[in-house]
Design an enzyme around this catalytic site. Sequence first.
Site, PDB file in Angstrom:
ATOM      1  N   LYS A 286       0.828  -1.213   0.000  1.00 25.88           N
ATOM      2  CA  LYS A 286       0.000   0.000   0.000  1.00 25.88           C
ATOM      3  C   LYS A 286       0.861   1.261   0.000  1.00 25.88           C
ATOM      4  CE  LYS A 286      -3.829  -2.336   0.236  1.00 25.88           C
ATOM      5  NZ  LYS A 286      -3.274  -3.522  -0.395  1.00 25.88           N
ATOM      6  N   ASP A 287       0.203   2.395  -0.373  1.00 29.41           N
ATOM      7  CA  ASP A 287       0.879   3.690  -0.438  1.00 29.41           C
ATOM      8  C   ASP A 287       1.540   4.057   0.884  1.00 29.41           C
ATOM      9  OD1 ASP A 287       0.180   4.837  -3.116  1.00 29.41           O
ATOM     10  OD2 ASP A 287      -1.843   4.475  -2.378  1.00 29.41           O
ATOM     11  N   LYS A 288       2.590   4.865   0.783  1.00 26.99           N
ATOM     12  CA  LYS A 288       3.205   5.408   1.994  1.00 26.99           C
ATOM     13  C   LYS A 288       2.460   6.648   2.457  1.00 26.99           C
ATOM     14  CE  LYS A 288       7.377   7.439   3.947  1.00 26.99           C
ATOM     15  NZ  LYS A 288       8.816   7.772   3.781  1.00 26.99           N
ATOM     16  N   GLN A 381       4.724   4.742  -6.832  1.00 25.57           N
ATOM     17  CA  GLN A 381       4.992   3.973  -5.609  1.00 25.57           C
ATOM     18  C   GLN A 381       5.725   2.675  -5.918  1.00 25.57           C
ATOM     19  OE1 GLN A 381       2.067   5.159  -6.861  1.00 25.57           O
ATOM     20  NE2 GLN A 381       0.480   5.004  -5.300  1.00 25.57           N
TER      21      GLN A 381
END
Length: 651
Positions: A286-288, A381
Amino acid sequence: MERDTQPCFMSDHEGFCGSIKNSTRDFVVTELDVQGRPVTSTGRPEVAEVRQGSRKAGTAGVTTVVQNGDGVLSQEGFDLSAILGSSVHEALGGFASRTVACVEEQKEDTEMALGTFPEKQQRASVHRAVRHNYPFLMTVTRQTGILVKVDPDFRELSQLVSEGEAEDFFRFIDAKVPGSVFTFLPDDSKEHRTSVHHFISRRFGKLVETKSFAEQDQTAIAVRLREKGNQGKKSGKRSASDREEQAEIYSGFTLKKENLETLEAISYMAAVLGVLPSDFSYAGIKDKRAITYQSMVVKKISAERLLEKASEFERRGMQLSNIHPASEPLRLGRLQGNHFDLVIRDLKPHGKCSSSDLEALVKAAVENVKARGFVNFYGPQRFGNSQTVQADQVGLALLKEDMVTAVRLFLSPEEGEDLQNKAKRHFLRTGNAKESLLLMPAYKARERLMLRALHRYGSGQEGCGRAWLSLPHGMRVFYLHAYCSRLWNEAASYRLNTLPHWPVQGDLVCTRPQRDASATEESDAAQVHVVTHAEEKDNAFSLKQVVLPMPGNSVKYPENVLGKWYQDRLAQDSLSSCRFRITSLKLNVPGCYRPLLAHPHDVTYSLCVKEEPQVTGPSPPHSTASLTLSFDLDSSCYATVCLREIMKCEP
């Protein structure tokens, strides 16, 4: 737009400017499981002590279990209907009912075949789930098949204690939760207690120890798991018959993280819990720069242990919820997709359009993308948003088997003077892995594993190869996938900028229904078809069925100019003869097929315009606009790429 990738859009609407991720709360990602259900927790977990009832006299065995926020015990890992299928589950229920009489009446043993299970992990799940649901049955492996029959150990114990106590005891034995204790009902007969002691010692003495204790003029037997180092090579007759199938302890949970990469969060949790990062499994990264919710499973850690460390995780921006027993690890890609709740702020028209046109611009943009989709690029990402050295560069060095360069790229520092960057700079400047290891923070597990190996084996080609081997397999292969993803992005741009926007001869198409052909990176080569000249003329396929190969050793390439492009592009990186297999690192990249286009599902949006008066001067009020946007994407699709198509600029 990513490096070396020309902008490609599927719609010709005007778009608009705006900013995302002003705050992590403006970008919320919720994983959708394989049934399409959000994994979002309904509340904070809590530990509860429950007493498991018996079918006969009394209640015994205080057992610590974990409840979710609704106070419901999660049994996801023991769902026999999901593991065996409804028909076999029903047949097993009937068999179990009949065998209860065998236990009570000492009849001859009967057995039932549950089917064949080729994978070891499948068999482990079946063993554990059957024993949890029917403790009086034992499971036996015969090649890849599993049989169930009455457990003679259960039969013997049920002659000494109630069936309910015997069931609870066998659940306790199979769970093997560290630090747990099982207590039988009080028993005033010393002779009877001695018989129970002797039975447990004879059958499970290598696994547990027993002790009688007195409380309020009553005496009962407590059973405690031995410390791991004190256990014998075998854990009693029950598990010895198929000990190779015994499941590890697995705990599942929903992870909420904020402003953290998935792998960084795992490294931190592993350091706190004293396990390896490879003991964690997940369905997707998942995204940071977001608030994200995702399912995870950790091996060798009990639910209680996770709860004990909850406060330490929270200090790092992580919250755990829906903690429950699990029967097996998660597999990468085992999700339907993700749900996004986004806020785009400071909306402004592009170019000469006036602010009064904003509502029309937003509507046209969103509706166009709903109808036509967007180019299914991998988002930034995948490569590392702001990193000086991006993951695909490391992957290229690994594919060239230049281990030294790959290590130096991996340990390249970013801007900043925090400890991890100081440690990396120190290593690149001095080559002293030991001193760099002392500087590296404890939660940077990947970097510490590599530095420890470099200190031990040296920083030459062989030492660097051993350093890469010290990382979990999933982390090693991540870098190869990043390189292949970069090439896929470039191939998609070339395809759309060079060939018509419909399937042409030599293109590859997927023959599955479109929603099934989501970007899970698991497309079956048997369902990939090469478009013929006649099919191009007949418009037999649509652009949304076109797939492009991710490079690997088991994929076929388009049979047109795009196929030649792949050859030339790999040659440009000196990979013409690359087998996409690095034996020394135990890495193999078979490749896969990814849809050229992606579509958002269940899209909703709302534009909000606020008038803000000027603080000074006679100027008219200033208006600010924000867009709230929600949608679902299939797995491995990127919301930032979808936004780029909507806005016609980098969000």
